[in-house]
Design a protein around this motif. Structure first.
Motif, PDB file in Angstrom:
ATOM      1  N   LYS A  61      12.913   1.908 -12.350  1.00 35.15           N
ATOM      2  CA  LYS A  61      13.379   1.456 -11.420  1.00 35.15           C
ATOM      3  C   LYS A  61      11.697   0.650 -10.169  1.00 35.15           C
ATOM      4  CE  LYS A  61      17.148   1.753  -8.510  1.00 35.15           C
ATOM      5  NZ  LYS A  61      17.881   1.855  -7.459  1.00 35.15           N
ATOM      6  N   ALA A  62      11.042   2.497 -10.222  1.00 34.44           N
ATOM      7  CA  ALA A  62       9.653   1.797  -9.146  1.00 34.44           C
ATOM      8  C   ALA A  62       8.818   0.334 -10.263  1.00 34.44           C
ATOM      9  CB  ALA A  62       8.677   3.109  -9.661  1.00 34.44           C
ATOM     10  N   GLU A  63       8.832   0.472 -11.482  1.00 35.20           N
ATOM     11  CA  GLU A  63       8.325  -0.641 -12.457  1.00 35.20           C
ATOM     12  C   GLU A  63       8.795  -1.979 -12.668  1.00 35.20           C
ATOM     13  OE1 GLU A  63       6.346   2.071 -15.678  1.00 35.20           O
ATOM     14  OE2 GLU A  63       8.478   1.560 -15.742  1.00 35.20           O
ATOM     15  N   SER A  64      10.340  -1.885 -12.478  1.00 30.70           N
ATOM     16  CA  SER A  64      10.540  -3.325 -12.296  1.00 30.70           C
ATOM     17  C   SER A  64      10.683  -3.590 -10.823  1.00 30.70           C
ATOM     18  CB  SER A  64      12.411  -3.405 -12.518  1.00 30.70           C
ATOM     19  OG  SER A  64      12.971  -1.875 -12.171  1.00 30.70           O
ATOM     20  N   ARG A  65      10.878  -2.856  -9.378  1.00 29.18           N
ATOM     21  CA  ARG A  65      10.614  -3.364  -8.552  1.00 29.18           C
ATOM     22  C   ARG A  65       9.417  -4.066  -8.424  1.00 29.18           C
ATOM     23  NH1 ARG A  65      14.113  -0.233  -4.480  1.00 29.18           N
ATOM     24  NH2 ARG A  65      16.160  -0.394  -5.155  1.00 29.18           N
ATOM     25  N   GLU A  66       8.154  -2.988  -8.977  1.00 31.50           N
ATOM     26  CA  GLU A  66       7.058  -3.435  -9.136  1.00 31.50           C
ATOM     27  C   GLU A  66       6.579  -4.845  -9.267  1.00 31.50           C
ATOM     28  OE1 GLU A  66       2.028  -2.008  -8.765  1.00 31.50           O
ATOM     29  OE2 GLU A  66       3.756  -0.857  -9.186  1.00 31.50           O
ATOM     30  N   ILE A  67       7.279  -5.564 -10.716  1.00 35.47           N
ATOM     31  CA  ILE A  67       7.581  -6.899 -10.828  1.00 35.47           C
ATOM     32  C   ILE A  67       7.733  -7.286 -10.538  1.00 35.47           C
ATOM     33  CG2 ILE A  67       8.680  -8.024 -13.427  1.00 35.47           C
ATOM     34  CD1 ILE A  67       7.931  -5.279 -14.866  1.00 35.47           C
ATOM     35  N   VAL A  68       8.539  -7.581  -9.207  1.00 33.09           N
ATOM     36  CA  VAL A  68       9.542  -7.974  -8.427  1.00 33.09           C
ATOM     37  C   VAL A  68       8.598  -8.400  -7.498  1.00 33.09           C
ATOM     38  CG1 VAL A  68      11.512  -9.300  -7.547  1.00 33.09           C
ATOM     39  CG2 VAL A  68      11.986  -8.196  -9.773  1.00 33.09           C
ATOM     40  N   TYR A  69       8.132  -7.301  -7.031  1.00 29.32           N
ATOM     41  CA  TYR A  69       7.862  -7.688  -5.190  1.00 29.32           C
ATOM     42  C   TYR A  69       6.326  -7.662  -5.326  1.00 29.32           C
ATOM     43  CZ  TYR A  69      11.795  -5.861  -3.367  1.00 29.32           C
ATOM     44  OH  TYR A  69      13.399  -4.840  -2.805  1.00 29.32           O
ATOM     45  N   GLY A  70       5.406  -7.782  -6.646  1.00 28.01           N
ATOM     46  CA  GLY A  70       4.757  -7.996  -6.355  1.00 28.01           C
ATOM     47  C   GLY A  70       3.530  -6.536  -6.060  1.00 28.01           C
ATOM     48  N   MET A  71       3.704  -5.436  -6.470  1.00 27.27           N
ATOM     49  CA  MET A  71       3.307  -3.833  -5.278  1.00 27.27           C
ATOM     50  C   MET A  71       4.345  -3.431  -5.492  1.00 27.27           C
ATOM     51  SD  MET A  71       3.750  -5.562  -1.585  1.00 27.27           S
ATOM     52  CE  MET A  71       2.642  -7.046  -1.581  1.00 27.27           C
ATOM     53  N   PRO A  72       3.756  -1.950  -5.261  1.00 33.84           N
ATOM     54  CA  PRO A  72       5.134  -0.609  -4.773  1.00 33.84           C
ATOM     55  C   PRO A  72       5.452  -1.093  -4.183  1.00 33.84           C
ATOM     56  CG  PRO A  72       2.889  -0.246  -5.088  1.00 33.84           C
ATOM     57  CD  PRO A  72       2.416  -1.797  -5.285  1.00 33.84           C
ATOM     58  N   TYR A  73       6.803  -1.084  -4.401  1.00 32.07           N
ATOM     59  CA  TYR A  73       8.219  -1.767  -3.445  1.00 32.07           C
ATOM     60  C   TYR A  73       8.051  -0.532  -1.737  1.00 32.07           C
ATOM     61  CZ  TYR A  73      13.482  -1.152  -0.918  1.00 32.07           C
ATOM     62  OH  TYR A  73      14.433  -1.632  -0.094  1.00 32.07           O
ATOM     63  N   GLU A  74       7.161   0.491  -1.735  1.00 38.94           N
ATOM     64  CA  GLU A  74       7.266   1.227  -0.430  1.00 38.94           C
ATOM     65  C   GLU A  74       6.361   0.845   0.048  1.00 38.94           C
ATOM     66  OE1 GLU A  74       9.145   3.785   0.665  1.00 38.94           O
ATOM     67  OE2 GLU A  74      10.203   3.184  -0.883  1.00 38.94           O
ATOM     68  N   GLU A  75       5.484  -0.343  -0.831  1.00 35.75           N
ATOM     69  CA  GLU A  75       4.556  -0.945   0.300  1.00 35.75           C
ATOM     70  C   GLU A  75       4.931  -1.973   0.443  1.00 35.75           C
ATOM     71  OE1 GLU A  75       0.185  -2.877  -0.688  1.00 35.75           O
ATOM     72  OE2 GLU A  75       0.915  -1.620  -2.393  1.00 35.75           O
ATOM     73  N   TRP A  76       5.866  -2.415  -0.088  1.00 35.09           N
ATOM     74  CA  TRP A  76       6.147  -3.515   0.689  1.00 35.09           C
ATOM     75  C   TRP A  76       7.194  -3.905   1.569  1.00 35.09           C
ATOM     76  CZ3 TRP A  76      10.873  -6.426   1.470  1.00 35.09           C
ATOM     77  CH2 TRP A  76      10.684  -7.531   1.403  1.00 35.09           C
ATOM     78  N   LYS A  77       7.734  -2.854   1.073  1.00 34.08           N
ATOM     79  CA  LYS A  77       8.939  -2.461   2.580  1.00 34.08           C
ATOM     80  C   LYS A  77       7.963  -2.013   4.086  1.00 34.08           C
ATOM     81  CE  LYS A  77      11.887   1.168   2.584  1.00 34.08           C
ATOM     82  NZ  LYS A  77      12.798   2.396   1.738  1.00 34.08           N
TER      83      LYS A  77
END
Length: 99
Positions: A61-77
């Motif tokens: 899930k973390a890898e797929s979110r990084e693909i979409v967000y362009g960065m780790p999800y927690e960083e985007w949040k």
């Protein structure tokens, strides 16, 4: 080039453009996307993960979110996500997606 391959390449290009657009529009909150369109960046990353798994590829899930967000999800949040206001939350609760 086969019609199926050409279609897949076009669809991939459209996906990449959608992801680029969502990355550029970090001002648009996921809850707004959910309320207006019934999906958000997290949904898109979940669909990406499911498609990978259907093809026998392990993707977290973390890898797929990084693909979409362009960065780790927690960083985007921490950079972009704001708390939902009462109206946004009420709209979400009323129209909660079924997927």
């Amino acid at each position: 080039m086969s019609e199926d391959r050409e279609r897949s390449e076009i669809e991939a290009a459209v996906f990449r453009r959608l992801v680029e657009h969502l990355r550029a529009r970090s001002d648009v909150q996921n809850i707004d996307l959910m309320n207006l369109a019934g999906f958000c960046r997290n949904c898109l990353s979940n669909w990406y993960q499911e498609a990978a798994e259907e093809r026998g590829l392990a993707l977290s899930k973390a890898e797929s979110r990084e693909i979409v967000y362009g960065m780790p999800y927690e960083e985007w949040k921490s950079r972009h996500q704001t708390p939902a206001n009462a109206e946004q939350q009420a709209d979400f609760d009323k129209n909660k997606p079924q997927h």
